[in-house]
Design a protein around this motif. Structure first.
Motif, mmCIF file in Angstrom:
data_model
loop_
_atom_site.group_PDB
_atom_site.id
_atom_site.type_symbol
_atom_site.label_atom_id
_atom_site.label_comp_id
_atom_site.label_asym_id
_atom_site.label_seq_id
_atom_site.Cartn_x
_atom_site.Cartn_y
_atom_site.Cartn_z
ATOM 1 N N ARG A 85 45.837 42.162 49.424
ATOM 2 C CA ARG A 85 44.412 42.258 49.663
ATOM 3 C C ARG A 85 43.872 40.879 49.982
ATOM 4 N N GLY A 86 43.052 40.794 51.005
ATOM 5 C CA GLY A 86 42.456 39.524 51.404
ATOM 6 C C GLY A 86 41.043 39.413 50.873
ATOM 7 N N PHE A 87 40.685 38.221 50.418
ATOM 8 C CA PHE A 87 39.356 37.982 49.857
ATOM 9 C C PHE A 87 38.747 36.753 50.500
ATOM 10 N N PRO A 88 37.458 36.795 50.814
ATOM 11 C CA PRO A 88 36.774 35.558 51.210
ATOM 12 C C PRO A 88 36.531 34.712 49.963
ATOM 13 N N LEU A 89 36.733 33.419 50.086
ATOM 14 C CA LEU A 89 36.552 32.541 48.935
ATOM 15 C C LEU A 89 35.077 32.447 48.555
ATOM 16 N N VAL A 90 34.212 32.417 49.561
ATOM 17 C CA VAL A 90 32.782 32.324 49.331
ATOM 18 C C VAL A 90 32.173 33.682 49.646
ATOM 19 N N SER A 91 31.976 34.484 48.604
ATOM 20 C CA SER A 91 31.431 35.821 48.787
ATOM 21 C C SER A 91 30.716 36.253 47.513
ATOM 22 N N PRO A 92 29.602 36.961 47.647
ATOM 23 C CA PRO A 92 28.945 37.465 46.437
ATOM 24 C C PRO A 92 29.752 38.560 45.751
ATOM 25 N N LYS A 93 30.678 39.196 46.454
ATOM 26 C CA LYS A 93 31.517 40.241 45.857
ATOM 27 C C LYS A 93 32.544 39.658 44.897
ATOM 28 N N VAL A 94 32.980 38.422 45.139
ATOM 29 C CA VAL A 94 33.966 37.775 44.268
ATOM 30 C C VAL A 94 33.200 37.058 43.160
ATOM 31 N N ALA A 95 33.298 37.590 41.938
ATOM 32 C CA ALA A 95 32.570 37.011 40.813
ATOM 33 C C ALA A 95 33.224 35.711 40.356
ATOM 34 N N LYS A 96 34.555 35.755 40.151
ATOM 35 C CA LYS A 96 35.264 34.535 39.766
ATOM 36 C C LYS A 96 36.749 34.708 40.029
ATOM 37 N N VAL A 97 37.425 33.583 40.117
ATOM 38 C CA VAL A 97 38.874 33.555 40.309
ATOM 39 C C VAL A 97 39.444 32.686 39.198
ATOM 40 N N THR A 98 40.346 33.260 38.398
ATOM 41 C CA THR A 98 40.965 32.492 37.316
ATOM 42 C C THR A 98 42.460 32.407 37.551
ATOM 43 N N VAL A 99 43.032 31.247 37.274
ATOM 44 C CA VAL A 99 44.467 31.025 37.441
ATOM 45 C C VAL A 99 45.167 31.388 36.144
ATOM 46 N N LYS A 100 46.138 32.301 36.227
ATOM 47 C CA LYS A 100 46.905 32.705 35.065
ATOM 48 C C LYS A 100 48.208 31.926 34.952
ATOM 49 N N LYS A 101 48.840 31.639 36.087
ATOM 50 C CA LYS A 101 50.123 30.944 36.100
ATOM 51 C C LYS A 101 50.211 30.165 37.402
ATOM 52 N N THR A 102 50.820 28.990 37.341
ATOM 53 C CA THR A 102 50.997 28.188 38.551
ATOM 54 C C THR A 102 52.428 28.330 39.034
ATOM 55 N N GLY A 103 52.612 28.330 40.343
ATOM 56 C CA GLY A 103 53.940 28.470 40.922
ATOM 57 C C GLY A 103 54.310 27.256 41.753
ATOM 58 N N ALA A 104 55.545 26.813 41.635
ATOM 59 C CA ALA A 104 56.034 25.671 42.407
ATOM 60 C C ALA A 104 56.607 26.186 43.718
ATOM 61 N N VAL A 105 55.911 25.921 44.826
ATOM 62 C CA VAL A 105 56.365 26.369 46.143
ATOM 63 C C VAL A 105 56.321 25.194 47.102
ATOM 64 N N ARG A 106 57.073 25.325 48.208
ATOM 65 C CA ARG A 106 57.134 24.258 49.198
ATOM 66 C C ARG A 106 56.698 24.759 50.569
ATOM 67 N N ARG A 107 55.970 25.844 50.606
ATOM 68 C CA ARG A 107 55.501 26.418 51.861
ATOM 69 C C ARG A 107 54.013 26.727 51.765
ATOM 70 N N ALA A 108 53.379 26.814 52.915
ATOM 71 C CA ALA A 108 51.956 27.122 52.949
ATOM 72 C C ALA A 108 51.704 28.624 52.919
ATOM 73 N N LYS A 109 52.653 29.407 53.392
ATOM 74 C CA LYS A 109 52.525 30.858 53.415
ATOM 75 C C LYS A 109 53.768 31.468 52.776
ATOM 76 N N LEU A 110 53.593 32.418 51.903
ATOM 77 C CA LEU A 110 54.714 33.028 51.192
ATOM 78 C C LEU A 110 54.963 34.454 51.678
ATOM 79 N N TYR A 111 54.978 34.642 52.986
ATOM 80 C CA TYR A 111 55.190 35.976 53.537
ATOM 81 C C TYR A 111 56.593 36.489 53.251
ATOM 82 N N TYR A 112 57.524 35.601 52.947
ATOM 83 C CA TYR A 112 58.884 36.036 52.637
ATOM 84 C C TYR A 112 58.941 36.817 51.321
ATOM 85 N N MET A 113 57.897 36.742 50.510
ATOM 86 C CA MET A 113 57.869 37.486 49.253
ATOM 87 C C MET A 113 57.765 38.993 49.500
ATOM 88 N N ARG A 114 57.340 39.386 50.692
ATOM 89 C CA ARG A 114 57.237 40.808 51.022
ATOM 90 C C ARG A 114 58.600 41.485 51.011
#
Length: 136
Positions: A85-114
């Motif tokens: 699901r895609g979300f706009p970062l600046v939107s009245p629909k998105v109340a807040k975004v909280t980080v639960k866990k951080t991941g160590a990655v070396r790529r900008a896009k993780l499409y390979y996770m599909r």
């Protein structure tokens, strides 16, 4: 000559609209997150005349754009099926975004996770280091 003048006027108008929108969004603080982080996106949902918060939890697989048009995509597995699901970062629909866990990655896009499933979807934890305090 006319095109240069129109470009200057359009740029000024765009900057003014962007500034107004950013001022209205300054009340909301979004926790900084990166691709690979597991986040909870709290969405405002309207049920008739009532408003409720629905939480979408998953891994951020991409971020794109900047400023007012910045978007991020979150992926999670529901009953064995991948849901993105895609979300706009600046939107009245998105109340807040909280980080639960951080991941160590070396790529900008993780499409390979599909293409991955099970334990293959796990990422190493990124160690967040604080800057050392300067001594006087």
């Amino acid at each position: 000559m006319k095109n240069k003048f129109l470009k200057v006027v359009e740029d000024a108008a765009f900057k003014k609209v962007a500034e107004l929108a950013e001022k209205s969004e300054t009340k909301r603080v979004i926790e900084p997150f990166q691709v690979g982080d597991t986040v909870e996106v709290h969405l405002r949902m309207l049920d008739g005349d009532k408003e409720r918060i629905q939480v979408f939890t998953g891994m951020v697989i991409s971020r794109r754009g900047h400023g007012m048009g910045e978007m991020f995509t979150v992926r999670r597995i529901v009953q064995g099926e991948g849901v993105e699901r895609g979300f706009p970062l600046v939107s009245p629909k998105v109340a807040k975004v909280t980080v639960k866990k951080t991941g160590a990655v070396r790529r900008a896009k993780l499409y390979y996770m599909r293409d991955r499933s099970g334990k293959g979807t796990r990422l190493k934890e990124r160690i967040v280091r604080e800057a050392p305090a300067k001594a006087k």
